[in-house]
Design a protein around this motif. Structure first.
Motif, mmCIF file in Angstrom:
data_model
loop_
_atom_site.group_PDB
_atom_site.id
_atom_site.type_symbol
_atom_site.label_atom_id
_atom_site.label_comp_id
_atom_site.label_asym_id
_atom_site.label_seq_id
_atom_site.Cartn_x
_atom_site.Cartn_y
_atom_site.Cartn_z
ATOM 1 N N ARG A 182 0.971 -1.183 -0.069
ATOM 2 C CA ARG A 182 -0.063 -0.038 -0.068
ATOM 3 C C ARG A 182 1.090 1.253 -0.115
ATOM 4 N NH1 ARG A 182 -2.195 1.358 5.561
ATOM 5 N NH2 ARG A 182 0.158 1.813 5.722
ATOM 6 N N ASP A 183 2.008 1.256 0.687
ATOM 7 C CA ASP A 183 2.811 2.327 0.953
ATOM 8 C C ASP A 183 3.917 2.533 -0.255
ATOM 9 O OD1 ASP A 183 1.485 2.697 3.036
ATOM 10 O OD2 ASP A 183 3.296 2.290 4.426
ATOM 11 N N HIS A 184 3.884 1.505 -1.290
ATOM 12 C CA HIS A 184 4.827 1.597 -2.503
ATOM 13 C C HIS A 184 3.986 2.063 -3.643
ATOM 14 C CE1 HIS A 184 7.953 0.471 -5.307
ATOM 15 N NE2 HIS A 184 8.588 0.325 -4.154
ATOM 16 N N ALA A 185 4.567 3.166 -4.028
ATOM 17 C CA ALA A 185 3.932 3.813 -5.258
ATOM 18 C C ALA A 185 3.849 2.922 -6.428
ATOM 19 C CB ALA A 185 4.733 5.049 -5.526
ATOM 20 N N ALA A 186 4.526 1.816 -6.659
ATOM 21 C CA ALA A 186 4.473 1.040 -7.785
ATOM 22 C C ALA A 186 3.444 -0.083 -7.860
ATOM 23 C CB ALA A 186 5.805 0.588 -8.106
ATOM 24 N N PHE A 187 2.786 -0.384 -6.657
ATOM 25 C CA PHE A 187 1.722 -1.422 -6.657
ATOM 26 C C PHE A 187 0.442 -0.903 -6.088
ATOM 27 C CE2 PHE A 187 5.960 -3.358 -6.250
ATOM 28 C CZ PHE A 187 5.851 -4.660 -7.140
ATOM 29 N N ALA A 188 -0.607 -1.421 -6.417
ATOM 30 C CA ALA A 188 -1.893 -1.487 -5.938
ATOM 31 C C ALA A 188 -2.714 -2.608 -5.922
ATOM 32 C CB ALA A 188 -2.787 -0.424 -7.235
ATOM 33 N N TRP A 189 -3.330 -2.666 -4.604
ATOM 34 C CA TRP A 189 -4.018 -4.121 -4.368
ATOM 35 C C TRP A 189 -5.376 -4.167 -5.166
ATOM 36 C CZ3 TRP A 189 -6.934 -5.191 0.629
ATOM 37 C CH2 TRP A 189 -7.276 -6.515 0.783
ATOM 38 N N THR A 190 -5.476 -5.320 -6.038
ATOM 39 C CA THR A 190 -6.651 -5.408 -6.995
ATOM 40 C C THR A 190 -8.146 -5.795 -5.953
ATOM 41 O OG1 THR A 190 -5.998 -7.380 -7.397
ATOM 42 C CG2 THR A 190 -4.915 -5.871 -8.527
ATOM 43 N N ALA A 191 -7.924 -6.199 -5.018
ATOM 44 C CA ALA A 191 -9.330 -6.858 -4.297
ATOM 45 C C ALA A 191 -10.253 -5.883 -4.171
ATOM 46 C CB ALA A 191 -8.987 -7.335 -2.952
#
Length: 228
Positions: A182-191
């Motif tokens: 969540r805190d990493h700008a390159a990733f988004a949780w898809t759920a």
């Protein structure tokens, strides 16, 4: 607590002695199947494989190999790079790959960060980390592979729009991974619903670690993150 950790992210490497057959296969076949990190990585990772593959996936810490080998068997047109430092698990994978004549698997038997740093930028189509060592004691949390620096590594190696998949039965590690991603700008949780993280991915074969968790009353969680 800082995320930076300079030691290894895995525990012991050796267990019971290998059978003579597996010992011989490790000596003769692992060098052929293994990645040569002393040479530059190919610009197109599909060139690593004897088979003609359309995409390349990475599994960090494949353990007993149940997932890696199942995916390779059922997707012969996809290349799989499997990383596992534990000798017994690697020997099992080498035996299966050689015995079944798989041409879409490459292996590495040391620290995953070496491979992640070797891979070309935006070269992976999918990355898995399934039931990793949770290092459950708080004083050992710094040894968990998911941290800011290693997420940077995953982000560099994954193509934008592709997925990083993570599974664990340890609630503190699930929460840890959600927070770090969540805190990493390159990733988004898809759920979008609870079933998205309670249900394994399509074609999931199960693993020995998942089976152990179920026997002991724990439930696996299956997290999917999009590389933005």
């Amino acid at each position: 607590m800082t995320d930076r950790y300079e030691g290894s992210f895995y525990g012991r490497r050796k267990g019971k002695p290998l059978s003579p057959r597996r010992e011989a296969l490790m000596e003769t076949e692992l060098p052929r199947l293994g990645l040569d990190l002393n040479a530059p990585a190919p610009a197109d990772l599909r060139d690593l494989f004897e088979a003609e593959v359309k995409s390349v996936c990475l599994e960090v810490g494949f353990g007993g190999g149940e997932h890696l080998l199942h995916r390779a068997r059922t997707n012969p047109d996809i290349g799989f790079i499997g990383i596992e430092p534990f000798v017994g698990s690697m020997a099992k994978a080498v035996t299966a790959v050689v015995g079944e004549g798989m041409k879409n698997v490459r292996l590495y038997d040391d620290d995953a960060i070496n491979v992640l740093d070797w891979l070309p930028e935006a070269s992976l189509d999918l990355a898995y980390q399934l039931y990793p060592d949770p290092w459950p004691k708080k004083r050992h949390w710094k040894r968990r592979f998911i941290n800011e620096q290693n997420l940077d590594r995953y982000a560099r190696a994954l193509k934008p729009g592709c997925e990083f998949r993570f599974a664990s039965d340890i609630d503190t590690y699930v929460d840890w991974t959600l927070r770090h991603c969540r805190d990493h700008a390159a990733f988004a949780w898809t759920a979008e619903t609870a079933s998205d993280w309670k249900t394994p991915w399509d074609g999931w074969p199960g693993t020995r670690y998942e089976a152990k968790a179920i026997r002991e009353g724990r439930v696996g969680r299956y997290l999917t993150f999009l590389r933005l």
